[in-house]
Design a protein around this motif. Structure first.
Motif, PDB file in Angstrom:
ATOM      1  N   SER A  70     -45.964  -7.191 -19.376  1.00 57.40           N
ATOM      2  CA  SER A  70     -46.511  -8.533 -19.242  1.00 57.40           C
ATOM      3  C   SER A  70     -47.878  -8.514 -18.551  1.00 57.40           C
ATOM      4  O   SER A  70     -48.790  -9.234 -18.957  1.00 57.40           O
ATOM      5  CB  SER A  70     -45.534  -9.400 -18.450  1.00 57.40           C
ATOM      6  OG  SER A  70     -45.984 -10.725 -18.391  1.00 57.40           O
ATOM      7  N   SER A  77     -51.222 -10.302 -19.812  1.00 57.95           N
ATOM      8  CA  SER A  77     -51.449 -11.611 -19.203  1.00 57.95           C
ATOM      9  C   SER A  77     -51.832 -11.464 -17.736  1.00 57.95           C
ATOM     10  O   SER A  77     -51.328 -10.592 -17.037  1.00 57.95           O
ATOM     11  CB  SER A  77     -50.170 -12.453 -19.319  1.00 57.95           C
ATOM     12  OG  SER A  77     -50.287 -13.641 -18.589  1.00 57.95           O
ATOM     13  N   HIS A 121     -45.912 -15.640 -15.449  1.00 57.19           N
ATOM     14  CA  HIS A 121     -45.516 -14.997 -16.702  1.00 57.19           C
ATOM     15  C   HIS A 121     -45.024 -13.574 -16.430  1.00 57.19           C
ATOM     16  O   HIS A 121     -44.008 -13.145 -16.990  1.00 57.19           O
ATOM     17  CB  HIS A 121     -46.708 -14.995 -17.672  1.00 57.19           C
ATOM     18  CG  HIS A 121     -46.370 -14.646 -19.063  1.00 57.19           C
ATOM     19  ND1 HIS A 121     -46.824 -13.492 -19.656  1.00 57.19           N
ATOM     20  CD2 HIS A 121     -45.607 -15.274 -19.993  1.00 57.19           C
ATOM     21  CE1 HIS A 121     -46.357 -13.426 -20.889  1.00 57.19           C
ATOM     22  NE2 HIS A 121     -45.619 -14.496 -21.125  1.00 57.19           N
ATOM     23  N   VAL A 122     -45.712 -12.851 -15.583  1.00 56.12           N
ATOM     24  CA  VAL A 122     -45.333 -11.483 -15.241  1.00 56.12           C
ATOM     25  C   VAL A 122     -43.976 -11.475 -14.545  1.00 56.12           C
ATOM     26  O   VAL A 122     -43.089 -10.684 -14.896  1.00 56.12           O
ATOM     27  CB  VAL A 122     -46.417 -10.813 -14.359  1.00 56.12           C
ATOM     28  CG1 VAL A 122     -45.940  -9.464 -13.837  1.00 56.12           C
ATOM     29  CG2 VAL A 122     -47.724 -10.665 -15.135  1.00 56.12           C
ATOM     30  N   ASN A 125     -41.182 -12.337 -17.034  1.00 55.43           N
ATOM     31  CA  ASN A 125     -40.861 -11.214 -17.909  1.00 55.43           C
ATOM     32  C   ASN A 125     -40.164 -10.081 -17.164  1.00 55.43           C
ATOM     33  O   ASN A 125     -39.356  -9.356 -17.744  1.00 55.43           O
ATOM     34  CB  ASN A 125     -42.104 -10.711 -18.640  1.00 55.43           C
ATOM     35  CG  ASN A 125     -42.492 -11.631 -19.767  1.00 55.43           C
ATOM     36  OD1 ASN A 125     -41.657 -12.343 -20.318  1.00 55.43           O
ATOM     37  ND2 ASN A 125     -43.757 -11.635 -20.123  1.00 55.43           N
TER      38      ASN A 125
END
Length: 136
Positions: free
Chosen positions: A105, A109, A114-115, A118
């Motif tokens: 991720s 990104s 988001h990281v 994920n």
């Protein structure tokens, strides 16, 4: 073929063997998925050309390398965690999935949420896969 029939390569070290094996097996599955989709698309449209075949081959290589890399990272991290902890259990899968999810991720990104999301997803999937594998 390495010992036990499990590994398809022997690079002289279990870490390298497992990482390469994960890359090759999952990368092949990723490439086959693209081949099947491309074949269906060409047959459905009735359009087969050299350009379409070349694009399909490029996409197969790209997807195979991507998914193979993800699998290689996961298998390598899980093996490393196993060696560090000295235990082979679901926690290694969870940590391997989390680290792999976060790394993949982070490459794609800059969004911290988001990281983290994920990483959690990778941990959940890897832990579930571990438990499913050990049901038999």
């Amino acid at each position: 073929m390495a010992h036990g029939g499990f590994l398809s390569v022997d690079l002289g070290h279990p870490f390298l063997n497992r990482t390469a094996d994960g890359f090759l097996k999952v990368g092949t599955v990723g490439a086959c998925k693209v081949a099947a989709e491309g074949t269906f698309h060409c047959l459905h449209k009735g359009d087969v050309s050299r350009h379409k075949v070349e694009n399909a081959l490029k996409k197969m290589c790209k997807e195979g390398a991507y998914w193979g890399s993800v699998a290689g990272v996961y298998v390598g991290v899980e093996y490393g965690v196993d060696r560090i902890r000295g235990h082979r259990d679901w926690k290694n899968a969870m940590i391997g999935g989390a680290v792999t999810g976060a790394l993949v991720s982070a490459v794609n990104s800059n969004d911290r949420n988001h990281v983290v999301g994920n990483a959690i997803t990778g941990a959940a999937i890897a832990t579930a896969a571990h438990y499913l594998h050990h049901l038999t």
